[in-house]
Motif scaffolding. Structure first.
Motif, mmCIF file in Angstrom:
data_model
loop_
_atom_site.group_PDB
_atom_site.id
_atom_site.type_symbol
_atom_site.label_atom_id
_atom_site.label_comp_id
_atom_site.label_asym_id
_atom_site.label_seq_id
_atom_site.Cartn_x
_atom_site.Cartn_y
_atom_site.Cartn_z
ATOM 1 N N MET A 266 -27.902 -3.645 -5.972
ATOM 2 C CA MET A 266 -28.722 -3.958 -7.145
ATOM 3 C C MET A 266 -29.887 -2.985 -7.275
ATOM 4 S SD MET A 266 -29.229 -5.915 -9.777
ATOM 5 C CE MET A 266 -28.343 -7.440 -9.486
ATOM 6 N N GLN A 267 -30.539 -2.684 -6.164
ATOM 7 C CA GLN A 267 -31.651 -1.728 -6.197
ATOM 8 C C GLN A 267 -31.156 -0.347 -6.603
ATOM 9 O OE1 GLN A 267 -34.014 -1.438 -2.564
ATOM 10 N NE2 GLN A 267 -34.486 0.710 -2.996
ATOM 11 N N LEU A 268 -29.991 0.045 -6.082
ATOM 12 C CA LEU A 268 -29.416 1.335 -6.454
ATOM 13 C C LEU A 268 -29.220 1.431 -7.956
ATOM 14 C CD1 LEU A 268 -27.920 4.026 -5.830
ATOM 15 C CD2 LEU A 268 -25.838 2.651 -5.553
ATOM 16 N N ALA A 269 -28.616 0.401 -8.529
ATOM 17 C CA ALA A 269 -28.377 0.415 -9.972
ATOM 18 C C ALA A 269 -29.687 0.519 -10.743
ATOM 19 C CB ALA A 269 -27.609 -0.834 -10.381
ATOM 20 N N ARG A 270 -30.680 -0.237 -10.320
ATOM 21 C CA ARG A 270 -31.967 -0.222 -11.024
ATOM 22 C C ARG A 270 -32.629 1.155 -10.931
ATOM 23 N NH1 ARG A 270 -34.172 -5.132 -12.455
ATOM 24 N NH2 ARG A 270 -36.262 -4.235 -12.295
ATOM 25 N N GLU A 271 -32.570 1.768 -9.747
ATOM 26 C CA GLU A 271 -33.158 3.101 -9.588
ATOM 27 C C GLU A 271 -32.479 4.108 -10.515
ATOM 28 O OE1 GLU A 271 -33.817 4.882 -5.787
ATOM 29 O OE2 GLU A 271 -34.143 2.954 -4.797
ATOM 30 N N LEU A 272 -31.148 4.064 -10.565
ATOM 31 C CA LEU A 272 -30.432 5.032 -11.387
ATOM 32 C C LEU A 272 -30.684 4.795 -12.867
ATOM 33 C CD1 LEU A 272 -27.041 5.296 -9.453
ATOM 34 C CD2 LEU A 272 -29.021 6.824 -9.366
ATOM 35 N N PRO B 281 -38.750 1.475 -19.060
ATOM 36 C CA PRO B 281 -39.695 0.701 -18.240
ATOM 37 C C PRO B 281 -38.972 -0.398 -17.468
ATOM 38 C CG PRO B 281 -39.891 0.089 -20.550
ATOM 39 C CD PRO B 281 -38.977 1.268 -20.507
ATOM 40 N N ASP B 282 -39.643 -0.926 -16.457
ATOM 41 C CA ASP B 282 -39.042 -1.977 -15.627
ATOM 42 C C ASP B 282 -38.564 -3.157 -16.456
ATOM 43 O OD1 ASP B 282 -39.542 -0.438 -13.418
ATOM 44 O OD2 ASP B 282 -41.281 -1.582 -12.737
ATOM 45 N N SER B 283 -39.272 -3.454 -17.512
ATOM 46 C CA SER B 283 -38.934 -4.622 -18.323
ATOM 47 C C SER B 283 -37.589 -4.485 -19.037
ATOM 48 C CB SER B 283 -40.039 -4.883 -19.357
ATOM 49 O OG SER B 283 -40.182 -3.750 -20.214
ATOM 50 N N GLU B 284 -37.079 -3.250 -19.153
ATOM 51 C CA GLU B 284 -35.823 -3.026 -19.866
ATOM 52 C C GLU B 284 -34.650 -2.678 -18.951
ATOM 53 O OE1 GLU B 284 -36.285 -0.215 -23.004
ATOM 54 O OE2 GLU B 284 -38.198 -1.067 -23.692
ATOM 55 N N VAL B 285 -34.926 -2.577 -17.651
ATOM 56 C CA VAL B 285 -33.873 -2.155 -16.722
ATOM 57 C C VAL B 285 -32.695 -3.121 -16.735
ATOM 58 C CG1 VAL B 285 -33.311 -1.856 -14.286
ATOM 59 C CG2 VAL B 285 -35.363 -0.787 -15.216
ATOM 60 N N ASN B 286 -32.982 -4.413 -16.728
ATOM 61 C CA ASN B 286 -31.908 -5.414 -16.656
ATOM 62 C C ASN B 286 -30.951 -5.347 -17.841
ATOM 63 O OD1 ASN B 286 -32.810 -6.354 -14.210
ATOM 64 N ND2 ASN B 286 -33.943 -8.087 -15.067
ATOM 65 N N GLU B 287 -31.394 -4.766 -18.941
ATOM 66 C CA GLU B 287 -30.526 -4.631 -20.097
ATOM 67 C C GLU B 287 -29.369 -3.662 -19.832
ATOM 68 O OE1 GLU B 287 -32.873 -3.548 -23.443
ATOM 69 O OE2 GLU B 287 -34.331 -5.189 -23.164
ATOM 70 N N TRP B 288 -29.505 -2.851 -18.769
ATOM 71 C CA TRP B 288 -28.476 -1.870 -18.428
ATOM 72 C C TRP B 288 -27.618 -2.324 -17.244
ATOM 73 C CZ3 TRP B 288 -27.291 2.135 -21.457
ATOM 74 C CH2 TRP B 288 -28.218 2.495 -22.434
#
Length: 366
Positions: free
Chosen positions: A255-261, A269-276
């Protein structure tokens, strides 16, 4: 030209194999480097363009299971060192077509061992590149080279079986073997079925990163340059008959890997990461983590030198600079797009992969 050493690399057009071949060719112009590879979907001739015209490099297109070909190479080329990386590695496909994994990973190793043993020219080293997956999964235990082998999928079972074959030639004939077991190796030129290039490919296509299942999976990631340095050290200082873990303390949750990429590629921004991010069904029999110790290798002088931050920066930049590198990997590029978009979360590429490539490349996704 007379060469002081002849090295055979099987699977030398794959991800790790091509990095190894380039390193060998460039560091030792006085050595002849022979690459035996079947050039299937996850291998690219472009990986070796920088050395293909070098006088000390030879490419042979062929199957490591072809005993006539392998015997011919060993009997005519005076091979001093073998790096055996040729293998089928896609875990998910190993459940679908286990017999093909047995053929390539076990029979291919048996053919190569037999040819090496019977060759007129005496072999100096046979280095078999295996995987940390042979230990099976662990939550708390950290595996060293003496830990029991408990593979949990057909891929790792065939790698473990091949290891036993390799060791039998040491026990019976004193063939000078060394086995390495590596963490997940990543970096430029890795085929798009592996988790890091898979996520990068999805993001470049404006698709979400597909996370398989909801369990907290993590992997230890080792940059390819550090892996190649480990192979060099094992060749130069490794003790025959021994096993060496090639590991890193860099453990990254998927999960962290996906968020970093997502943040690196999409610059959101962090607030939009989950949309991806998108959760998809898990594959069968998923191991949560593979922690290993590598004190034996460190005692020879090896250390992982490329930090996660630097390694992933180089990797992301390469995929951004080379978006069409794998465009010839399939006759029908749209087929790749279909598979990368599947809700099942299966890996990019052919639904039933068949290639001779790198022993430690594995895990289609997580």
């Amino acid at each position: 030209m007379d060469f002081s050493m002849t090295v055979l690399v099987t699977g030398g057009s794959g991800f790790i194999g091509s990095h190894l071949v380039c390193s060998l060719v460039n560091r030792h112009p006085d050595w002849r480097i022979i690459n035996l590879d079947d050039l299937d979907y996850c291998c690219s001739p472009k990986s070796l363009e920088s050395v293909e015209d070098r006088a000390n490099y030879t490419f042979i297109k062929g199957d490591v299971c072809n005993s006539q070909l392998v015997n011919h190479i060993l009997n005519t080329e005076n091979i001093d060192v073998i790096f055996h990386l040729a293998a089928k590695t896609h875990v998910e496909s190993s459940f679908e077509t286990p017999s093909s994994f047995q053929r390539v990973n076990i029979d291919g190793t048996r053919v190569l061992l037999g040819a090496a043993h019977q060759a007129r020219h005496q072999l100096q080293r046979f280095i078999y590149v295996s995987t940390d997956e042979v230990y099976g999964a662990s939550v708390d235990q950290v595996f060293d080279e003496s830990s029991p082998v408990r593979p949990s999928n057909p891929y790792s079972a065939t790698k473990a079986a091949a290891e036993y074959l390799v060791r039998s030639y040491w026990d019976k004939y004193k063939l000078p073997i060394i086995i390495t077991r590596s963490n997940n190796i990543y970096g430029p030129r890795q085929f798009t079925e592996k988790v890091i290039p898979r996520f990068l490919t999805l993001l470049q296509m404006n698709r979400k990163c597909t996370i398989q299942g909801t369990l907290p999976k993590s992997r230890h990631f080792l940059f390819v340059d550090d892996a190649i340095n480990a192979f060099w050290l094992v060749l130069e200082k490794g003790i025959v008959g021994e096993i060496y873990n090639v590991g890193t303390g860099c453990e990254i949750p998927i999960m962290q890997l996906a968020r970093e990429l997502v943040k690196m590629v999409k610059n959101v921004p962090d607030s939009e990461v989950n949309e991806w991010l998108e959760f998809v069904p898990d594959r069968p029999c998923v191991d949560l983590r593979y922690p290993i110790k590598c004190e034996k290798l460190q005692q020879l002088g090896w250390r992982a030198e490329v930090s996660w931050a630097e390694g992933i920066r180089q990797t992301v930049k390469w995929y951004q600079d080379n978006p069409d590198f794998w465009s010839d990997a399939s006759e029908d590029q749209e087929e790749i797009r279909i598979h990368v978009n599947k809700d099942s979360g299966k890996a990019v590429g052919s639904p039933v992969p068949c290639c001779l490539t790198d022993g430690t490349q594995r895990d289609a996704e997580q």
